[in-house]
Design a protein around this motif. Structure first.
Motif, short mmCIF file in Angstrom:
data_model
loop_
_atom_site.label_atom_id
_atom_site.label_comp_id
_atom_site.label_asym_id
_atom_site.label_seq_id
_atom_site.Cartn_x
_atom_site.Cartn_y
_atom_site.Cartn_z
N MET A 33 0.83 -1.21 0.00
CA MET A 33 0.00 0.00 0.00
C MET A 33 0.87 1.25 0.00
N ALA A 34 1.92 1.26 0.85
CA ALA A 34 2.80 2.42 0.91
C ALA A 34 3.51 2.62 -0.42
N ARG A 35 3.90 1.52 -1.07
CA ARG A 35 4.59 1.62 -2.36
C ARG A 35 3.69 2.25 -3.42
N PHE A 36 2.41 1.90 -3.38
CA PHE A 36 1.46 2.44 -4.36
C PHE A 36 1.44 3.97 -4.29
N TYR A 37 1.30 4.51 -3.08
CA TYR A 37 1.24 5.97 -2.94
C TYR A 37 2.62 6.60 -3.15
N ALA A 38 3.68 5.90 -2.73
CA ALA A 38 5.02 6.44 -2.93
C ALA A 38 5.34 6.55 -4.42
N LEU A 71 10.72 -4.29 1.34
CA LEU A 71 10.25 -5.67 1.53
C LEU A 71 9.22 -6.03 0.47
N ALA A 72 8.30 -5.10 0.17
CA ALA A 72 7.31 -5.34 -0.88
C ALA A 72 7.97 -5.52 -2.22
N ASP A 73 9.00 -4.72 -2.51
CA ASP A 73 9.72 -4.85 -3.78
C ASP A 73 10.44 -6.19 -3.88
N LEU A 74 10.94 -6.67 -2.75
CA LEU A 74 11.63 -7.96 -2.72
C LEU A 74 10.67 -9.10 -3.03
N ILE A 75 9.46 -9.00 -2.51
CA ILE A 75 8.49 -10.09 -2.71
C ILE A 75 7.84 -9.98 -4.09
N ARG A 76 7.38 -8.78 -4.41
CA ARG A 76 6.65 -8.57 -5.67
C ARG A 76 7.20 -7.31 -6.33
N PRO A 77 8.25 -7.46 -7.16
CA PRO A 77 8.91 -6.29 -7.74
C PRO A 77 8.00 -5.38 -8.55
N LYS A 78 7.01 -5.93 -9.24
CA LYS A 78 6.14 -5.12 -10.09
C LYS A 78 4.79 -4.95 -9.44
#
Length: 245
Positions: free
Chosen positions: A78-83, A238-245
């Protein structure tokens, strides 16, 4: 039928995420644990009894680690989406664009404060705008240089600073804001000292060296913004590590 299909898709996605996270954990100690990344060599497995015992123990510990880390990864998604949305906007308009928008927005608020409130209110809004602008620019700059480490350790903390510090800085010049912000800040500081920073007598050190008044409130919220930025940057990584895209 559609509901069942959707649930199945979510279950498969979670299963893939958990497998990737566990593989990343295994690679901390053992090589070639991600099957998709080594299609020729395949997944490494130990060839001795002692090696298998260590491999299994580390795998079980990994299951426990995954159970603790995956909820943080969901926050990271969720944080990655807004970032990424914020980063995409900053990329399109550039650093000068970020400065221009911040100056226009805070400048308008400052003019409004000058017309509507006293000179003290005008100074409070102007000071808050200055802090917000500088922090936002530094967040963008550090997200552009130095790669992921610089983004996590400097970019995200300054992004959080742009959110947390302006109201506190404004309260230094506005008695109305001070009456609302400073008592709540003091209550939060007491709770943190008694329940979080008691480890290693950090709370006693802070109480003996610093007083919560004036710029002390700014230092307190900067001290909160920095580790919070590290936390957000960490869960996004951590999110990028699990699901890069």
């Amino acid at each position: 039928m559609a509901t069942g299909s959707g649930s199945g898709g979510v279950f498969r996605a979670v299963t893939v995420d958990l497998r990737r996270l566990h593989e990343a954990w295994m690679e901390i100690v053992f090589p070639r644990q991600r099957e998709s990344a080594h299609s020729v060599l395949g997944k490494w497995t130990p060839n001795t009894t002692t090696g298998w015992i260590g491999y299994r123990i580390w795998g079980v510990l990994g299951m426990l680690a995954v159970a603790l880390l995956y909820p943080l990864a969901l926050v990271g998604f969720m944080a990655r989406f807004y970032a990424r949305k914020a980063d995409g906007t900053a990329t399109r308009i550039g650093i000068l664009g970020v400065v221009a928008i911040s100056v226009v927005v805070w400048g308008a608020l400052t003019v409004f404060a000058r017309l509507r409130f006293s000179f003290t209110g005008f100074v409070a809004v102007a000071a808050a705008g200055g802090v917000a602008t500088v922090s936002a620019v530094l967040a963008v700059v550090f997200s552009r240089i130095g790669g992921r480490k610089t983004t996590v350790f400097l970019g995200y903390p300054f992004g959080m600073t742009a959110i947390f510090l302006p109201p506190v800085v404004a309260a230094l010049y506005s008695p109305v804001l001070a009456e609302r912000i400073f008592p709540q800040s003091e209550s939060l500081a007491i709770w943190l000292l008694d329940n979080v920073l008691y480890v290693g007598d950090i709370n006693e050190y802070l109480r003996s060296r610093y007083s919560l008044s004036g710029l002390g409130y700014v230092g307190m919220w900067f001290g909160i913004a920095v580790p919070l930025g590290w936390l957000v940057g960490g869960v996004v990584t951590l999110a990028d590590l699990i699901r890069p895209k």
